[in-house]
Design an enzyme around this catalytic site. Structure first.
Site, mmCIF file in Angstrom:
data_model
loop_
_atom_site.group_PDB
_atom_site.id
_atom_site.type_symbol
_atom_site.label_atom_id
_atom_site.label_comp_id
_atom_site.label_asym_id
_atom_site.label_seq_id
_atom_site.Cartn_x
_atom_site.Cartn_y
_atom_site.Cartn_z
ATOM 1 N N HIS A 105 3.699 7.627 10.069
ATOM 2 C CA HIS A 105 3.421 6.344 10.711
ATOM 3 C C HIS A 105 1.919 6.134 10.865
ATOM 4 C CE1 HIS A 105 7.552 6.947 12.894
ATOM 5 N NE2 HIS A 105 7.670 6.830 11.591
ATOM 6 N N CYS B 147 2.588 -1.241 -7.695
ATOM 7 C CA CYS B 147 2.096 -1.132 -6.325
ATOM 8 C C CYS B 147 2.041 0.342 -5.947
ATOM 9 C CB CYS B 147 3.021 -1.882 -5.378
ATOM 10 S SG CYS B 147 2.588 -1.689 -3.652
#
Length: 751
Positions: free
Chosen positions: A364, A677
């Site tokens: 995260h 990407c």
């Protein structure tokens, strides 16, 4: 434990404090200490070994061994009985040292006269500082009381070492936290930064390890533990409606806070003569030592809970660690063991960089750091024990290096590198508004990745033609409960507004693997990267998917909308997700909401299986975006979180490029728009190779657009494609060497 033994232990600690209270130099203090310990324990020998570097112990003081061996006798970690104590952080107690496993005879010390050996580690909060040893001629095993007493003394020596009480000549007696240190970690976000350390959880400094009044120290400990228990109970009350995992952690906190064994050990330490703070830290140090040896993940988590609880107790006892963000230096670089996305977002763009002792490239914190465009290094071992608030620090996110308290020559070289990068950015700004057209007339669209509203100003300043990937999971990760549909709709509307009509591709919720929502029950998976994640979660929990789709459609409010589903592995998954889109459209129509003017629905190709999907899939899907990070780890069977293998395989490997070419060919046949990407899209050399084999849309972090465009403007994609084909024909494993030769002829292969 007998009062007489406790009294003797306190007497020794008092004598030690007197010895350290004088004006003696560090060596003289160590000499006094070894004499006092040997005298108090009735042993002929007492020796102190300290680390001179990460792997080498040095005899720094002794009573009973040959004095000529001081600062001359050295051993590697794990070598001899002393090295074993240091390596494993465990006591070695033997009546017959020469016969013990691993014994190494040091002739210069004269220790052949002594049979009994007792060695205890000198360590502080998991940081190995040295070894304390007593020996005697008599063959005997030291009693549990004697072992315990020596551990208490070792604790005091560790604290005194931390406070600089034994500073002298030589590497082993050099002052802590003053020397230049180079730490190697893993780059989780590229970039370079210079600043000063800001510890997320400042270390507690214990200045009073020895107690004057044990009864008063017991009272202080009990008062602090009572306050700790009340605090944990309050947290539990506030979390009654929270998620189950958070409740389990707090229940573990409460269990430890009420542990009679934990309290008894600290009370015994105080009875031995330690202060309340030192008693807590002694238990914490031993817990950390155990944690480093434990493989079981559940047990490690429980030991980590105890470690966190000890930190809270130490802050209550000392009053330290009550700093606030108002105290931040002007150029803060955050240092922490680990940090959650919410805490990192609170610091925001005030940070120059982040260095974590733990963490992973997909954590995260890494996601937020990328969104904030600040360098991040993870797995920088020992950074929290080495660094102090205010220390000068330089972070090289490109190489995964941390220079703590760097020497002048290192600082100068680092600043030269940053100046060159700044100069390059100035050069890139001059081409910001130019399209990326190669010398042979091929146009490549350069998009940016985003995940926060704070990213969107980069859309104009970077020269990006749109947002090729907007990560929607950040809004879910930073909250303690599921966000509401109306909240998401407002946010997505702001994103579209900030895009000023440029395309924005919203990737639906990509959770699971290393992105676990704090309010969603985690799944115990041995390999979560290949487990229940992304589209699999969405299809199994369609209510969450529908809620997000409704929020996106309402945010569009009649404008065009582009949605992309992550981690699609087979055609049926895309069809099922697309069906949910159609159901949501119909429901929005019935409710009278404005529908998107145009709706484009695509998928991320992150698994090799999707490259071999039926042709019908390529005809039905609105567009495809190759998720390079995941595709690469699955193609090479190389875990991107594993530093030992993640850099082992090259993106420009002929086999991997052949897979990309196959995808390009299938998309060309069906006229399916294709983009790439991932980290490699933002690396200039990789980017031009991807463009050469037919990928004409690349999405990357904003800071990479300038360097990629600069190189694209100077290359001939046709010539580059031929170089790649020739390398494949020759049987080269990677096209990189041949491509680098071509780029050198252009004048700047690393641009």
């Amino acid at each position: 434990m007998a009062d007489s033994t406790e009294s003797e232990s306190r007497k020794l600690l008092m004598r030690l404090r007197e010895a350290m209270a004088g004006d003696d130099a560090g060596q003289a203090r160590l000499d006094k200490i070894t004499h006092l310990i040997a005298d108090s324990m009735g042993t002929e020998v007492c020796s102190v070994y300290l680390f001179r570097d990460d792997e080498t112990l040095e005899l720094c003081a002794t009573e009973g061994l040959n004095t000529e061996s001081v600062h001359q006798t050295r051993m590697r970690m794990g070598e001899g009985l002393v090295g074993r104590v240091a390596k494993y952080g465990k006591v070695v107690n033997t009546p017959d040292a020469p016969s013990a496993k691993g014994f190494r005879y040091m002739p210069e010390t004269g220790e052949e006269r002594f049979s009994s050996f007792l060695g205890v580690p000198v360590q502080r909060l998991g940081e190995k500082l040295g070894v304390l040893v007593v020996q005697s001629r008599e063959q005997r095993e030291f009693t549990a009381d004697e072992v315990y007493g020596l551990e208490v003394v070792a604790m005091v020596i560790a604290e005194m070492t931390e406070l600089g009480a034994f500073v002298g000549e030589g590497a082993a007696l050099s002052p802590l936290h003053q020397q230049a240190v180079l730490l190697r970690g893993t780059s989780a976000q590229e970039g370079s930064a210079e600043g000063h350390v800001w510890l997320h959880e400042p270390r507690v400094v214990i200045t009073n390890p020895i107690a004057d009044d044990p009864h008063r120290e017991l009272e202080r400990l009990n008062e602090a533990v009572d306050e700790l228990r009340v605090g944990v109970d309050k947290m539990l009350e506030m979390s009654l409606d929270g998620d189950k995992e958070q409740m389990q952690v707090l229940e573990a906190y409460r269990m430890f806070a009420n542990s009679k064994g934990w309290m008894r050990r600290m009370e015994e330490d105080i009875a031995r003569g330690l202060s309340a703070e030192a008693a807590v830290e002694k238990e914490q140090s031993q817990a950390r030592a155990r944690m480093s040896q434990v493989q079981d993940s559940y047990l490690r988590e429980r030991l980590s809970d105890l470690d966190d609880l000890s930190n809270r107790l130490l802050r209550i006892l000392t009053g330290q660690g009550a700093t606030s963000s108002a105290d931040l230096p002007t150029d803060p670089i955050l240092v922490a063991r680990n940090i959650g996305p919410g805490d990192l977002l609170e610091y925001g763009r005030s940070l120059r960089g982040v260095v974590l002792e733990e963490g992973s490239v997909g954590s995260h914190a890494a996601i937020v750091a990328r969104a904030l465009a600040i360098p991040l290094i993870v797995n920088a071992k020992r950074i929290t024990t080495e660094a102090l608030n205010g220390d000068h620090i330089m972070v090289d996110g490109d190489q995964g290096l941390v220079h703590l308290r760097p020497e002048d020559m290192v600082s100068a070289a680092f600043r030269d590198k940053m100046a060159m990068q700044a100069k390059a950015q100035e050069r890139y700004s001059s081409i910001r508004d130019r399209p990326a057209v190669t010398t042979d007339g091929q146009t490549v669209a350069l998009m940016m990745n985003a995940g926060l509203m704070a990213d969107l100003p980069s859309l104009d300043s970077s020269g990006a033609e749109g947002v090729g990937l907007f990560r929607t999971e950040l809004q879910f990760l930073v909250r303690n409960k599921m966000p509401k549909r109306t909240e998401l709709a407002v946010l997505y509307k702001r994103v579209l507004d900030a895009g000023h009509g440029k395309p924005v591709v919203f990737r639906t919720l990509d959770i699971g693997s290393d992105k676990v929502l704090p309010y969603m029950k985690p799944t115990d998976e041995p390999n979560p990267a290949m487990g229940w994640r992304a589209i699999r979660v969405g299809l199994d929990k369609p209510g969450v998917m529908r809620m997000q789709l409704q929020a996106l459609m309402r945010a569009a409010d009649g404008r065009p909308l582009t949605i992309m589903f992550p981690f699609v592995a087979q055609f049926e998954e895309y069809r099922a997700a697309r069906a949910e889109v159609e159901k949501t459209l119909e429901r929005e129509r019935r409710l009278g909401h404005r529908l998107p003017e145009a709706l484009d629905v695509g998928a991320m190709l992150e698994t090799p299986s999707l490259a071999f999907a039926p042709q019908k899939f390529f005809e039905e899907v609105g567009f495809l975006s190759i998720g390079g990070n995941d595709l690469k780890q699955f193609f090479f069977a190389a875990d991107r979180e594993n530093e030992r293998v993640r850099k082992r395989y090259d993106t420009l490997n002929v086999s991997f490029l052949s897979l990309i070419e196959r995808i390009v060919e299938r998309c060309d046949t069906s006229n399916t728009p294709l983009s790439f990407c991932g980290e490699d899209a933002g690396r200039p050399i990789e980017a031009v190779c991807l463009a050469a084999i037919g990928v004409r849309t690349l999405s990357m972090r904003p800071a990479s657009i300038g360097p990629v465009k600069s190189l694209l403007l100077r290359v001939d994609l046709g010539a580059l494609r031929k170089i790649i084909a020739d390398a494949r024909h020759r049987g080269d494993q990677s096209v990189r060497p041949a491509v680098m030769d071509y780029l050198r002829d252009l004048g700047d292969p690393g641009s």
